[in-house]
Design a protein around this motif. Structure first.
Motif, mmCIF file in Angstrom:
data_model
loop_
_atom_site.group_PDB
_atom_site.id
_atom_site.type_symbol
_atom_site.label_atom_id
_atom_site.label_comp_id
_atom_site.label_asym_id
_atom_site.label_seq_id
_atom_site.Cartn_x
_atom_site.Cartn_y
_atom_site.Cartn_z
ATOM 1 N N GLN A 1 78.416 84.533 6.777
ATOM 2 C CA GLN A 1 78.120 85.719 5.963
ATOM 3 C C GLN A 1 77.804 85.300 4.532
ATOM 4 N N PRO A 2 76.733 85.844 3.926
ATOM 5 C CA PRO A 2 76.411 85.502 2.529
ATOM 6 C C PRO A 2 77.514 85.949 1.568
ATOM 7 N N LEU A 3 77.850 85.052 0.643
ATOM 8 C CA LEU A 3 78.898 85.339 -0.338
ATOM 9 C C LEU A 3 78.337 85.527 -1.740
ATOM 10 N N GLY A 4 77.272 84.827 -2.043
ATOM 11 C CA GLY A 4 76.682 84.841 -3.373
ATOM 12 C C GLY A 4 75.559 83.823 -3.420
ATOM 13 N N GLU A 5 75.224 83.355 -4.633
ATOM 14 C CA GLU A 5 74.121 82.421 -4.797
ATOM 15 C C GLU A 5 74.530 81.235 -5.668
ATOM 16 N N CYS A 6 73.858 80.131 -5.446
ATOM 17 C CA CYS A 6 74.096 78.915 -6.217
ATOM 18 C C CYS A 6 73.650 79.146 -7.662
ATOM 19 N N GLY A 7 74.476 78.716 -8.609
ATOM 20 C CA GLY A 7 74.162 78.936 -10.014
ATOM 21 C C GLY A 7 74.462 77.727 -10.872
ATOM 22 N N ASN A 8 74.584 77.977 -12.180
ATOM 23 C CA ASN A 8 74.828 76.891 -13.131
ATOM 24 C C ASN A 8 75.838 77.333 -14.185
ATOM 25 N N SER A 9 76.901 77.979 -13.732
ATOM 26 C CA SER A 9 77.959 78.414 -14.645
ATOM 27 C C SER A 9 79.053 77.358 -14.700
#
Length: 293
Positions: free
Chosen positions: A233-241
């Motif tokens: 299940q999708p949880l979120g997206e890859c980021g740069n925080s």
């Protein structure tokens, strides 16, 4: 998911993991204050090196002592059993800072990252910006990992979610890397674990095992604490925080929901294993996200 009950954190380890970060932050604050005082108040500059030295000693000692606590103090103690889970991404990726090459994989046991791994998208040549002198920084969207979906590695319960921290510019140029290691990483460590791991999602996989996804993209979280999720299940997206030089996923398993007190747990990605540093791998798209005819 392969069931392998994680050992609860040793009481001594819990105390140390709470104590050492606070003590280290206090030493850094004292160093900066004394350094400033040497310029403006006539304080001998060598005084500043005392808390800085203590900061180094605390960092080294904290890692050694918490490592001894979680293994019971014996040099021959066996490592925790690896937990088999699905991959948290889909497509072609490459591994960095892998526990397949060394443990602790990131040179520290802080924040439960003893067996953590970093992964970046591995596209064709030239698609992922490399290090250099110019430009000094790039927007996160210039990197192919930015915005890629992140998936649940097992049926689980969501226990922690944060996605309000900004996605900052990259730190991949030589100048930016110097700033990152000498200034930004130090300042972020003063803010505690949440400023280091950035936006994140923590899943309770059961049997005392938790999965942490760090550096998640701002505003991308699709779940909230208390939600039940299924594998893929999708949880979120890859980021740069957080403490990140470029968009990537920092993934780890741990034996508690709080990275400040948890110990790391080894993982194996089903059908992939544990890729080594620089090794590319391809993860299949979860069935739940595949287009239906």
């Amino acid at each position: 998911m392969k069931s392998a009950r994680s050992r609860p954190a040793h009481p001594t380890s819990l105390v140390l993991r709470k104590l050492f970060p606070y003590a280290a932050r206090l030493c850094l604050v004292a160093f900066l204050a004394l350094l400033a005082g040497s310029f403006f108040a006539g304080i001998p500059v060598w005084w500043a090196w005392i808390p800085l030295g203590l900061w180094v000693v605390i960092g080294v000692g904290g890692n050694r002592r918490s490592g001894a606590a979680e293994t019971g103090g014996g040099s021959g103690a066996a490592a925790p059993e690896a937990v088999t889970v699905a991959a948290p991404v889909a497509g072609r990726w490459a591994a960095l800072n892998s526990p397949a090459d060394k443990v602790p994989s990131h040179g520290t046991r802080d924040y439960g990252q003893e067996y953590a791994i970093d992964i970046v998208v591995a596209p064709g040549p030239g698609a992922r910006p490399g290090p250099g002198w110019w430009p000094p920084a790039r927007p996160a969207a210039a990197f192919p990992a930015f915005g890629k979906p992140l998936f649940a590695v097992a049926d689980a319960t969501v226990v922690r979610v944060e996605d309000g921290q900004r996605d900052h510019l990259s730190r991949t140029s030589w100048l930016a890397l110097g700033y990152f290691f000498l200034v930004e990483s130090v300042v972020r460590s003063l803010g505690g674990g949440r400023r280091v791991i950035g936006n994140h999602v923590v899943l309770d996989l059961g049997d005392g095992t938790h999965a942490l996804y760090a550096h998640v993209r701002r505003g991308s979280a699709r779940v909230r604490p208390g939600d039940r999720v299924r594998t893929g299940q999708p949880l979120g997206e890859c980021g740069n925080s957080g403490n990140s030089t470029e968009p990537h996923l920092h993934f780890q398993l741990m034996n508690g929901a709080d990275p400040d007190t948890a110990d790391g747990v080894p993982f194996v990605w089903r059908g992939i294993g544990v890729p080594r540093n620089g090794e590319t791998f391809t993860a299949e798209e979860p069935e739940s996200t595949r287009a239906r005819p």
